[in-house]
Design an enzyme around this catalytic site. Sequence first.
Site, PDB file in Angstrom:
ATOM      1  N   GLY A 299       0.854  -1.317   0.133  1.00 32.46           N
ATOM      2  CA  GLY A 299      -0.071  -0.009  -0.001  1.00 32.46           C
ATOM      3  C   GLY A 299       0.848   1.229  -0.202  1.00 32.46           C
ATOM      4  O   GLY A 299       2.199   1.241   0.140  1.00 32.46           O
ATOM      5  N   ILE A 350      -3.929 -11.166   6.212  1.00 28.02           N
ATOM      6  CA  ILE A 350      -3.673 -10.822   7.862  1.00 28.02           C
ATOM      7  C   ILE A 350      -4.803 -11.887   8.655  1.00 28.02           C
ATOM      8  O   ILE A 350      -4.313 -11.959   9.762  1.00 28.02           O
ATOM      9  CB  ILE A 350      -3.589  -9.524   8.366  1.00 28.02           C
ATOM     10  CG1 ILE A 350      -4.686  -8.617   8.073  1.00 28.02           C
ATOM     11  CG2 ILE A 350      -2.385  -9.039   7.724  1.00 28.02           C
ATOM     12  CD1 ILE A 350      -4.824  -7.464   8.746  1.00 28.02           C
ATOM     13  N   LYS A 375      -9.757   0.957   4.311  1.00 27.93           N
ATOM     14  CA  LYS A 375      -9.784   2.477   4.838  1.00 27.93           C
ATOM     15  C   LYS A 375     -10.724   3.312   3.979  1.00 27.93           C
ATOM     16  O   LYS A 375     -10.741   4.484   4.566  1.00 27.93           O
ATOM     17  CB  LYS A 375      -8.372   3.015   4.789  1.00 27.93           C
ATOM     18  CG  LYS A 375      -7.720   3.118   3.346  1.00 27.93           C
ATOM     19  CD  LYS A 375      -6.438   3.656   3.312  1.00 27.93           C
ATOM     20  CE  LYS A 375      -5.918   3.669   1.997  1.00 27.93           C
ATOM     21  NZ  LYS A 375      -4.424   4.203   1.967  1.00 27.93           N
ATOM     22  N   LYS A 417      -9.960   9.016  11.844  1.00 31.87           N
ATOM     23  CA  LYS A 417     -11.128   8.847  11.836  1.00 31.87           C
ATOM     24  C   LYS A 417     -11.859   7.890  12.727  1.00 31.87           C
ATOM     25  O   LYS A 417     -12.803   7.766  12.996  1.00 31.87           O
ATOM     26  CB  LYS A 417     -11.425   8.105  10.339  1.00 31.87           C
ATOM     27  CG  LYS A 417     -11.518   9.117   9.123  1.00 31.87           C
ATOM     28  CD  LYS A 417     -11.632   8.367   7.957  1.00 31.87           C
ATOM     29  CE  LYS A 417     -11.723   9.467   6.589  1.00 31.87           C
ATOM     30  NZ  LYS A 417     -10.211  10.035   6.630  1.00 31.87           N
ATOM     31  N   ASN A 460      -5.063  12.267   6.667  1.00 31.00           N
ATOM     32  CA  ASN A 460      -5.022  11.845   5.367  1.00 31.00           C
ATOM     33  C   ASN A 460      -3.459  11.996   4.666  1.00 31.00           C
ATOM     34  O   ASN A 460      -2.771  13.225   5.288  1.00 31.00           O
ATOM     35  CB  ASN A 460      -5.960  12.759   4.377  1.00 31.00           C
ATOM     36  CG  ASN A 460      -7.186  12.289   4.822  1.00 31.00           C
ATOM     37  OD1 ASN A 460      -8.026  11.639   4.285  1.00 31.00           O
ATOM     38  ND2 ASN A 460      -7.761  13.429   5.658  1.00 31.00           N
ATOM     39  N   LEU A 462      -1.126  12.666   1.596  1.00 32.68           N
ATOM     40  CA  LEU A 462      -1.127  13.115   0.168  1.00 32.68           C
ATOM     41  C   LEU A 462      -0.615  11.990  -0.761  1.00 32.68           C
ATOM     42  O   LEU A 462       0.158  11.509  -0.718  1.00 32.68           O
ATOM     43  CB  LEU A 462      -0.317  14.262  -0.039  1.00 32.68           C
ATOM     44  CG  LEU A 462      -0.533  15.701   0.670  1.00 32.68           C
ATOM     45  CD1 LEU A 462       0.555  16.543   0.615  1.00 32.68           C
ATOM     46  CD2 LEU A 462      -1.685  16.214   0.170  1.00 32.68           C
ATOM     47  N   VAL A 468      -8.012  12.083  -2.229  1.00 25.83           N
ATOM     48  CA  VAL A 468      -8.882  13.034  -3.120  1.00 25.83           C
ATOM     49  C   VAL A 468      -7.961  13.587  -3.961  1.00 25.83           C
ATOM     50  O   VAL A 468      -8.699  13.827  -5.211  1.00 25.83           O
ATOM     51  CB  VAL A 468      -9.518  14.178  -1.891  1.00 25.83           C
ATOM     52  CG1 VAL A 468      -8.524  15.180  -1.635  1.00 25.83           C
ATOM     53  CG2 VAL A 468     -10.899  15.009  -2.826  1.00 25.83           C
ATOM     54  N   THR A 485     -17.971  16.918  -1.842  1.00 31.75           N
ATOM     55  CA  THR A 485     -19.016  16.547  -1.008  1.00 31.75           C
ATOM     56  C   THR A 485     -19.855  17.763  -0.410  1.00 31.75           C
ATOM     57  O   THR A 485     -21.037  17.611  -0.385  1.00 31.75           O
ATOM     58  CB  THR A 485     -18.785  15.411  -0.004  1.00 31.75           C
ATOM     59  OG1 THR A 485     -17.761  15.885   0.736  1.00 31.75           O
ATOM     60  CG2 THR A 485     -18.339  14.026  -0.489  1.00 31.75           C
ATOM     61  N   GLU A 556     -19.294  10.143   6.648  1.00 33.38           N
ATOM     62  CA  GLU A 556     -18.415  11.303   6.326  1.00 33.38           C
ATOM     63  C   GLU A 556     -18.697  12.356   7.237  1.00 33.38           C
ATOM     64  O   GLU A 556     -19.703  12.428   7.429  1.00 33.38           O
ATOM     65  CB  GLU A 556     -18.479  11.672   4.778  1.00 33.38           C
ATOM     66  CG  GLU A 556     -17.238  12.359   4.405  1.00 33.38           C
ATOM     67  CD  GLU A 556     -17.279  12.830   2.856  1.00 33.38           C
ATOM     68  OE1 GLU A 556     -16.100  12.651   2.358  1.00 33.38           O
ATOM     69  OE2 GLU A 556     -18.315  12.963   2.275  1.00 33.38           O
TER      70      GLU A 556
END
Length: 637
Positions: A299, A350, A375, A417, A460, A462, A468, A485, A556
């Site tokens: 990832g 996992i 995520k 989050k 978040n 980049l 995004v 949004t 969200e």
Amino acid sequence: MIINKYIRTLKILPRWIIIVIDLSFIVASSIIGYLLRFNFSFPSIISHHFWLGVFVNLLCAFFSIVVTNSYRGIIRYTGLQDGARIFSMLVLNLALVCSINLIYYYNFQLNVVPYSVICISFLASFLFLFNYRILVKYFFSFYKRRIFKTSNILIYGAGQTGIITKHVIDSAGTSKVVGFLENDANKVGKVLDGSKIFTANPELLEDLLINFNVDELIITVKNLSVEKKNELVDLCLKNQVRVRAVPPVEKWVKGELSLNQIKEIHIEDLLGREAIKLDNINVEKEIRGKRICITGAAGSIGSELVRQVTQYNPELIILIDQAESPLYELEQEIKRMDVRVPIFPYLADITNRERVYFIFEEHHPEIVFHAAAYKHVPVMESNPSEAVMCNILGTKTLADLCVDFKIRKFVMISTDKAVNPTNVMGCSKRIAEIYVQSLNNHLSLIGKNTTLFVTTRFGNVLGSNGSVIPMFKKQIENGGPITVTHPEITRYFMTIPEACQLVLEAGSMGRGGEIFIFDMGKSVKIYDLARKMILLSGLEPGRDIDIVFTGLREGEKLYEELLNNSENTLETHHNKIMIAQVQEYSYQEIDRYVELFNDLINDRNELKMVALMKELVPEFKSNYSRYEILDKESKSI
């Protein structure tokens, strides 16, 4: 029009023509040498072996040109290196002619070419050969400016990189450098390579952009602060001035800068923060010579962790990921890096205890960095059983196996989050945090804390998968619209390398049971982000690309948080890394809940699963989600 058309289509001359031209100038220089030496007395010139002398000089020059490759340079791009090649060629020619002179004198007591003629010819040849190249270069440059629309450029930075950038722009001939910008007061007002140096004061910069009709600003300063960079870009975008940046010297192709390497400035360059100074010595001491395991290794966070961990010379690195192609690509990338650290990639899930057990038994890792997780908020809101399976039960499987194998440290990567979660994904990560922290405390109480459990929590990153910014880039490439949004939605951003550096630092300082949170800087309004990305693409919001508001997605939030209302922080030795003081749970209680999740995983009743999550994490309040009904039911009770 005919001349313009001819210049547009003119190709690079064949090299034999360049050789002929060079030899012609050398012959002319020889003749000038004879004329000056003998005061234009033709009988004296002829009596001193004129034709033989010219022929010897021509022959030696031809040999010198071929040996030194002085003819290989493209004349319209002549630079100092070409001048050096011409000089070395003429020095060789001088040495050859002098050698022939000595041999001839030894046999016949006469010189083939008078030494004064040799010296005059040497100087005249250099002047002719170099200056005719410069004239051709400026001829092409002049006509390019006449034929093509030239743009006016300001260069930010009057240092060495700035000068090189100007030379590259001048060589292209399609743009004109109208000046330099500089913060150094000692340089302001002076002229550098024909262009004036102006102060970089933002209050005066706008006048410069207007007065010089500037089309483009090129940033050449390497360590320009993010705040200053944003200030410059905002001012340029306001005045419809394009902004580009010169890459660091170490990224120049073969150590040379070309026009194609001067790239558009990216939104990531403007969202990044000042680099956080880390205790790399401490991190190196933690990792050097250790067996490291990284889950979710393919990832965005996991792969950067792999790149950074390799720099600290661990004994080996174990890569675990269930994504086949990204794992293969990462393995190939590491091979290209030519690192000496043994790499063991495993395609594994996992949640598969037997598979992970086999990997641990094979390599006995000492430190585990747990980056594997689901995520995507909307996807997990629609598939809560997968969020529970991977984020909760997968974490439990790894943590329990770490205890069984007495792995020294387990570092889990969480998310902002997880704070006051409004979605299934965030709550699943909060439960994972609770489990590893309670397990650490339980082991400490019973005196079996052979494994230290540490959690890192940040916002978040980049350019990460699902970020995004890549989505906005694709939407702009497709002609829009950009979908946002909500007009007021904000997010914290951090670069991937910085996030991973902080993970390594926090992991090295962790003593077990901590939840480290990082200074994420200022939150960014996503609407402003979308506007700036459109402007950086040379387009105009509302005219070229529309911004459409689609409404908040399931689960969200408008604003992300790093701490909930009941949490405080403790300082660490690093002012950008803090320890969250969170509500702690007993291990027996959380273990019981996790076992219940295990029982419900194959149950199709998603409401029952989410209700159990809300029971364990009371601050979990669903937002714009079908699970809001559970919050209403709990209030009525």
